[in-house]
Design an enzyme around this catalytic site. Structure first.
Site, short mmCIF file in Angstrom:
data_model
loop_
_atom_site.label_atom_id
_atom_site.label_comp_id
_atom_site.label_asym_id
_atom_site.label_seq_id
_atom_site.Cartn_x
_atom_site.Cartn_y
_atom_site.Cartn_z
N TYR A 97 0.82 -1.22 0.00
CA TYR A 97 0.00 0.00 0.00
C TYR A 97 0.85 1.26 0.00
O TYR A 97 0.52 2.24 0.69
CB TYR A 97 -0.90 0.04 1.25
CG TYR A 97 -1.76 -1.18 1.48
CD1 TYR A 97 -2.69 -1.58 0.53
CD2 TYR A 97 -1.66 -1.93 2.66
CE1 TYR A 97 -3.49 -2.69 0.75
CE2 TYR A 97 -2.44 -3.03 2.87
CZ TYR A 97 -3.37 -3.41 1.91
OH TYR A 97 -4.16 -4.50 2.13
N TYR A 105 -14.65 -5.10 4.01
CA TYR A 105 -13.32 -5.44 3.48
C TYR A 105 -13.09 -6.93 3.71
O TYR A 105 -13.28 -7.43 4.82
CB TYR A 105 -12.22 -4.63 4.18
CG TYR A 105 -10.84 -5.09 3.76
CD1 TYR A 105 -10.25 -4.62 2.59
CD2 TYR A 105 -10.14 -6.05 4.50
CE1 TYR A 105 -9.01 -5.07 2.18
CE2 TYR A 105 -8.90 -6.51 4.10
CZ TYR A 105 -8.34 -6.02 2.93
OH TYR A 105 -7.12 -6.48 2.53
N ASP A 139 -17.10 -13.20 8.23
CA ASP A 139 -15.65 -13.03 8.11
C ASP A 139 -15.15 -12.47 9.44
O ASP A 139 -15.25 -11.28 9.72
CB ASP A 139 -15.35 -12.07 6.95
CG ASP A 139 -13.86 -11.83 6.77
OD1 ASP A 139 -13.07 -12.27 7.63
OD2 ASP A 139 -13.47 -11.19 5.77
N LYS A 156 -5.64 -13.68 11.01
CA LYS A 156 -5.02 -12.64 11.84
C LYS A 156 -4.51 -13.13 13.21
O LYS A 156 -3.36 -13.54 13.29
CB LYS A 156 -5.97 -11.45 11.98
CG LYS A 156 -6.23 -10.75 10.64
CD LYS A 156 -5.86 -9.28 10.64
CE LYS A 156 -5.64 -8.73 9.25
NZ LYS A 156 -6.85 -8.53 8.45
C1 LIG Z 1 -7.16 -8.75 7.00
C2 LIG Z 1 -8.50 -9.21 6.59
C3 LIG Z 1 -8.66 -10.06 5.47
C4 LIG Z 1 -7.51 -10.46 4.58
O1 LIG Z 1 -6.56 -11.20 5.25
P1 LIG Z 1 -5.10 -11.36 4.59
O2 LIG Z 1 -4.41 -12.33 5.52
O3 LIG Z 1 -4.49 -10.00 4.61
O4 LIG Z 1 -5.28 -11.90 3.23
C5 LIG Z 1 -9.94 -10.48 5.18
N1 LIG Z 1 -11.00 -10.12 5.92
C6 LIG Z 1 -10.88 -9.32 7.00
C7 LIG Z 1 -12.08 -8.97 7.80
C8 LIG Z 1 -9.62 -8.82 7.36
O5 LIG Z 1 -9.51 -8.01 8.41
#
Ligand SMILES: *Cc1c(COP(=O)(O)O)cnc(C)c1O
Length: 425
Positions: A21, A149, A243, A272
């Site tokens: 980024y 996102y 998610d 994460k």
């Molecule tokens: C960070 C994130 C992703 C993407 O994860 P990456 O490991 O960076 O590919 C997808 N969904 C959410 C809600 C996120 O915070």
């Protein structure tokens, strides 16, 4: 940083690195970090920054938790990795058992991958093929939400908020989905219901970040929104995907955000904080209802996905050691304490004319500004104040380690107030 303390690896490597980024030409140079501990980043010149981001929300127990390090050392000597096609190993199987136990009944099958974006893509493939395997064609779109996102890969960029700046360049490459407002009130609920009545036959599923839309701007919504989505998903027979890559593992005050709404998804994505901030790993966990659509004598009903480093034994070991820490340490109580401190500590920001909103959920504290013209300058001011805070969009946010100590948390809060008090950023 003065040049005498700039390490040789930094100067020699900078011309060969492509950073995330970043406009490489005009960006501020990244800060060389040589060591981490607790909530601290130790820089090459000896300065220490208190980390307000927990390395993109991964380091939930702070840096270098000894228990995870110990488990990793043992696994390294035993078996760092074997392929997951046709071979099995204890860390992957044990972690699947423990994760499904934590998630509770209805989320039973774990599919591993190595990043959040891929975990979301796997969830999307599961939902699409769930329909195909039952002979229903023409369902390839997802209902997604403004402010959402879900990742940076081609598949996941297409399910992010299309208005957000990050991905608009690639528009021509992206699949088309349907982006609506979250059903925050009766009006938006009616509109969404109307949309589904017309279009649900084209949809493979509904995809949402529960309680907090993270990278889209740290936008919060009420648990009631998730209950409405669950009701609509049931009414229209659509798989509901949560998610929880950002929200999972205590960040919002409960182990998983969905617990606060009392509704469960059909598929959940995790990453994460899954390995306690140590190694890349992601999981897509499906209900048996979804899995059953793949359970067949027909080989074409199999899920055709298999990342090379799927279920990496080191990463699974780290994830289990991280779950141990959630079991033996009072992590959720610590989140509640961090939450109270953020709410009282950040409240004075409301007084500044350039602050539009201050909001807190769990260990997430957000100060929303009316505008944020020069992010780089603001980041530099935070570094000068001894903290690592990385504003984006129009927000300055704190998502520290869940067990950050009072002193470091105070340093973060005071820095935010001092930097914002100095004038409209
Ligand atoms: C960070 C994130 C992703 C993407 O994860 P990456 O490991 O960076 O590919 C997808 N969904 C959410 C809600 C996120 O915070």
């Amino acid at each position: 940083m003065n040049s005498s303390s700039t390490p040789a690896w930094f100067t020699q490597g900078l011309g060969h690195i492509w950073l995330p980024y970043a406009q490489m030409k005009t960006m501020a140079a990244p800060l060389p970090v040589v060591r981490t501990y607790g909530s601290r980043l130790v820089l090459a010149d000896g300065r220490e920054l208190v980390d307000g981001v927990a390395s993109w929300w991964t380091a939930c127990h702070g840096y270098n938790p000894p228990h995870i390090a110990h488990a990793l050392r043992q696994q390294l000597d035993t078996m760092p990795h074997v392929m997951f096609g046709g071979l099995a190993h204890e860390p992957a199987f044990e972690l699947a058992r423990r994760l499904t136990g934590l998630l509770g009944p209805g989320l039973d099958r774990v599919f591993y991958s190595d990043s959040g974006s891929v975990a979301v893509e796997v969830a999307m493939k599961m939902a699409v093929q769930y329909w195909l395997n039952q002979g229903e064609h023409g369902r390839s779109r997802f209902l997604v939400f403004r402010g959402g996102y879900h990742g940076d890969t081609l598949g996941t960029m297409a399910v992010c908020d299309p208005e957000e700046g990050m991905h608009s360049l690639y528009k021509g490459l992206l699949a088309e989905h349907d982006c609506c407002d979250l059903p925050r009130d009766e009006l938006s609920l009616d509109r969404l219901d109307g949309f589904l009545a017309q279009n649900s036959h084209r949809l493979a599923g509904i995809l949402v970040e529960p309680l907090v839309q993270g990278a889209g701007g740290m936008l919060l919504h009420e648990p009631e929104v998730l209950r409405r989505l669950r009701t609509l998903a049931d009414q229209y027979g659509l798989p509901l995907i949560f998610d929880e890559i950002f929200t999972g593992f205590g960040r919002t005050g409960s182990m998983f955000a969905f617990e606060q709404a009392g509704v469960r998804p059909d598929i959940i994505t995790l990453s994460k904080a899954l390995t306690g901030g140590t190694l890349p790993l992601a999981a897509t966990v499906a209900s048996s209802h979804i899995f059953d659509a793949f359970w067949s004598d027909d080989p074409t009903h199999a899920l055709m996905h298999g990342p090379t480093f799927m279920a990496n034994a080191m990463a699974c070991t780290a994830a289990m050691a991280s779950l141990d820490l959630f079991e033996v340490e009072p992590r959720l109580e610590q989140v509640a304490a961090v939450s109270r401190a953020l709410a009282t500590g950040l409240a004075p920001c409301k007084e500044f004319d350039w602050v539009r909103d201050v909001r807190v959920l769990g260990a997430i504290g957000v100060v929303e500004l009316d505008q944020l013209a020069d992010k780089e300058r603001l980041r530099q001011r935070f570094v000068d104040a001894g903290v690592w805070v990385r504003p984006f969009g129009t927000t300055v946010y704190l998502t520290p380690a869940l067990n950050i100590n009072d002193e470091d948390l105070n340093t973060l809060i005071k820095a935010v107030i001092a930097v914002l008090r100095a004038g409209r950023p």
